[in-house]
Write an enzyme that holds these catalytic residues in place. Structure first.
Site, PDB file in Angstrom:
ATOM      1  CD  GLU A 278      -2.787  -1.296   2.251  1.00 16.85           C
ATOM      2  OE1 GLU A 278      -2.189  -1.175   3.328  1.00 16.85           O
ATOM      3  OE2 GLU A 278      -3.867  -1.881   2.127  1.00 16.85           O
ATOM      4  CG  ASP A 390       6.451   1.055 -16.267  1.00 21.45           C
ATOM      5  OD1 ASP A 390       5.735   1.307 -17.255  1.00 21.45           O
ATOM      6  OD2 ASP A 390       6.013   0.564 -15.219  1.00 21.45           O
TER       7      ASP A 390
END
Ligand code: ACK
Length: 635
Positions: A278, A390
């Protein structure tokens, strides 16, 4: 924006055609300062205005000019040159465009920049570079940095360090003399012997021959490793350390990261979650200072040792970077079972979501400013030889001042965390829509493939977070790009920006611009806003696979046989207007294709940004149809 803080603009501000007595309701104000709040008062005056007892009334518009990097440092002087150090002095750039945070001095041995260079930071306009080699010619360049990024490096200045003066004590002198005398005696003896025996002396060779021999004996010329476009086999020079090259995995994070006591972090809320864990918002207690807002990425429970190592590798990569457009690492928490990465907090979150929620709300200049930030961050990374792999708007974060920073480093990112990455036939997982064809086909990632991805980020930004290639499948994207299709200019996109995107998408990676070029093009555009005025015409080359699947007019219904109005609205994230279209009687794409701006407004779509998006998409579809069906087909 209280007027009390206002100052009248200096005489350098230019008003075109003029500041007063305007007859038309528009003018151009030029030579403003970057990143500055301006209030413009516009007042209408007629023949009796001066006679009116009423207070004068004006419309006020408050505008903040965009951020811009500081201008180039132009004056640089050598103050002193010693054997191992050089002192330099320079002048602040003419347009700092903000508070100068620091200067960067780049220096290298003349003609050896490609092999290695060093940098030094200074907060004032003078610095002493030490640790240099004596009697060596060095090249120095200086640039300034503000929160908007770095300016251009100054012209190169060459300085030669002083030659070492030999210093001998008496003992050494006696030794040298003795050695010389012995040498001379031996030489004389040998000469006499040779003359007697051979009648010929090699000691008197032709001087050219001697010189050639000397030249052949020199070290081979250095191999220059290109930083940007490696021609195939040569690896890019790296100025950063790859964590997985450490033998002892635990060491990977140590050199570049700072351990933070878990007790100093107060997690307040969860702001996102990914495959590996998270992301939370929290505050970091810093002794003697106010708490600092931070983002905390925590590895989810039940991880393997390898996952933990890959997760923390992101911190050890990030910890090596220091640039205003790269997300800053505050530290890591690794004690016990914990694995957390603490970074600066970016108020506006990731760029793609941010743009989607602010559709149509920025000026082109602001969008270019954001792209300039991403470009500057990428230039820094490519200068270090770091290939991101990316780069996408989802991996760029935006702070409260719209400064964009590149994020998402580390070993696991492309492989596991990116929801947009797909498995290729060779087994790797790659974010197809953002990746250069050669990197998809042969896994040859390089700064040039990052440039391709940057072009896609440009498109995402100008299309306000639209998904590149819409709802085309990955397979269709690959084949369309292979056949030469390139994304068309988003609605309202300046021609120059679309051209830059197309340059980034050059099939031959050696022909793509470098990040340094991209940043300088964007800087030029920021400095001359008129160049952004001409908008691009919609690309007339359709994606072949897309055109076949979506615009198959043989399907009847007046167009769009393969796609319903609902599908189309979903693909442009406007699905919320399905009912509006249905209520307006637009049951097929053929009917939609005949709509104009007034028709769209008549459906009750009031948001300007959404109107623009829908009309832009209609325009794109029309262009695609025109080139597949021929220009004279009546829809
Ligand atoms: O778009 P977002 O709000 O911005 O949702 C994602 C989410 O976490 C998962 O990546 C947010 N995020 C990641 N790093 C940061 C950060 N340093 N500051 C603020 N938000 C962040 C991102």
């Amino acid at each position: 924006w209280t007027l009390g803080h206002c100052e009248t603009c200096g005489s350098s501000t230019r008003f075109v055609p003029q500041q007063t007595s305007l007859v038309q309701a528009s003018l151009l104000v030029a030579n403003l300062l970057a990143h500055m709040n301006y209030s413009f008062w516009i007042e209408a005056i007629n023949g009796v205005s001066d006679l009116s007892p009423e207070p004068r009334r004006a419309a006020v518009v408050n505008i903040t000019t965009n951020q811009a990097a500081p201008s180039q440092v132009v004056v640089i002087r050598q103050e002193r040159a010693g054997q191992t150090s050089v002192s330099l002095l320079w002048q602040e750039p003419e347009q700092p465009n903000g508070v100068i945070l620091e200067y960067e001095i780049k220096y290298y041995e003349k003609d050896k920049e490609m092999q290695s260079y060093s940098t030094l930071k200074a907060v004032t306009t003078r610095a002493t570079v030490s640790g240099l080699k004596p009697g060596t010619r060095y090249v120095f360049q200086v640039r300034a940095r503000t929160s908007a990024g770095c300016g251009r490096f100054s012209q190169a200045m060459e300085v030669e360090t002083g030659k070492p003066r030999p210093h001998y004590d008496t003992r050494t002198i006696v030794w040298i003399c003795l050695t010389l005398i012995t040498g001379l005696v031996v030489l004389l003896f040998l000469l006499i012997c040779k003359k007697r025996h051979c009648g010929y002396s090699k000691a008197f060779q032709h001087s050219d021959e001697e010189k050639m021999h000397y030249e052949n004996g020199q070290a081979p010329p250095p191999v220059f490793l290109p930083l940007h476009h490696p021609p195939g086999k040569i690896p890019e020079t790296q100025f950063y350390a790859e964590p997985h090259t450490y033998e002892e995995p635990g060491r990977a994070g140590r050199g570049f990261t700072r351990e933070i006591e878990a007790s100093r972090i107060h997690i307040e809320k969860i702001i996102g979650s990914g495959e590996s864990g998270e992301v939370c918002y929290g505050r970091l207690q810093v002794p003697g200072q106010r708490d600092m807002p931070v983002a905390i990425k925590a590895l989810k429970a039940g991880y393997t040792e390898r996952q933990r190592r890959d997760f923390l590798s992101e911190a050890s990569i990030m910890g090596q970077f220091d640039h205003p457009n790269i997300i800053r690492l505050e530290g890591v928490v690794t004690r016990g079972q914990l694995a957390m990465i603490v970074t600066e907090y970016m108020e506006n979150g990731s760029l793609d979501t941010f743009l989607r929620t602010h559709d149509g709300q920025f000026t082109i200049m602001q969008l270019v400013g954001m792209l300039r930030g991403v470009g500057a961050g990428m230039r820094y990374l490519s200068d270090l030889g770091y290939v991101h792999r990316d780069l996408a708007a989802r991996n760029v974060l935006v702070d409260g001042n719209l400064v964009c920073k590149v994020s998402d480093f580390g070993l696991s990112r492309v492989l596991e965390d990116d929801p947009d990455a797909a498995y290729t036939t060779t087994g790797g997982k790659i974010p197809i829509r953002w990746t250069a064809p050669e990197a998809i086909a042969f896994r040859t990632f390089s700064s040039a493939s990052d440039v391709w991805s940057f072009g896609v980020v440009m498109w995402e930004v100008l299309a306000y977070g639209e998904r590149p290639y819409w709802n085309m499948t990955n397979r269709d994207v690959i084949s369309s790009v292979e056949e030469g299709y390139r994304l068309p200019a988003p609605m309202g996109c300046p021609r120059t920006l679309h051209q830059l995107m197309l340059d980034c998408w050059h099939k031959d990676r050696a022909q793509r611009p470098r990040f340094s070029h991209i940043v300088s093009v964007l800087d030029t555009l920021i400095r001359s806003p008129e160049s952004l005025r001409a908008t691009a015409t919609v690309n007339r080359c359709p994606p072949p696979a897309f055109a076949r699947s979506c615009f198959d007019l043989r399907g009847g219904g007046g167009g769009g046989g393969g796609l319903t109005v609902g599908d189309w609205l979903d693909s442009i994230r406007m699905g919320r207007y399905r009912d509006h279209f249905a209520a307006g009687g637009y049951s097929s794409l053929g009917m939609v294709l005949r709509m104009n701006a007034q028709d769209v407004r008549a459906l009750g779509i009031t948001l300007m940004g959404h109107q623009k998006k829908i009309l832009g998409s209609i325009q794109t579809m029309r262009a695609q149809l025109t080139s597949t069906q021929g220009p004279h087909r009546h829809l």
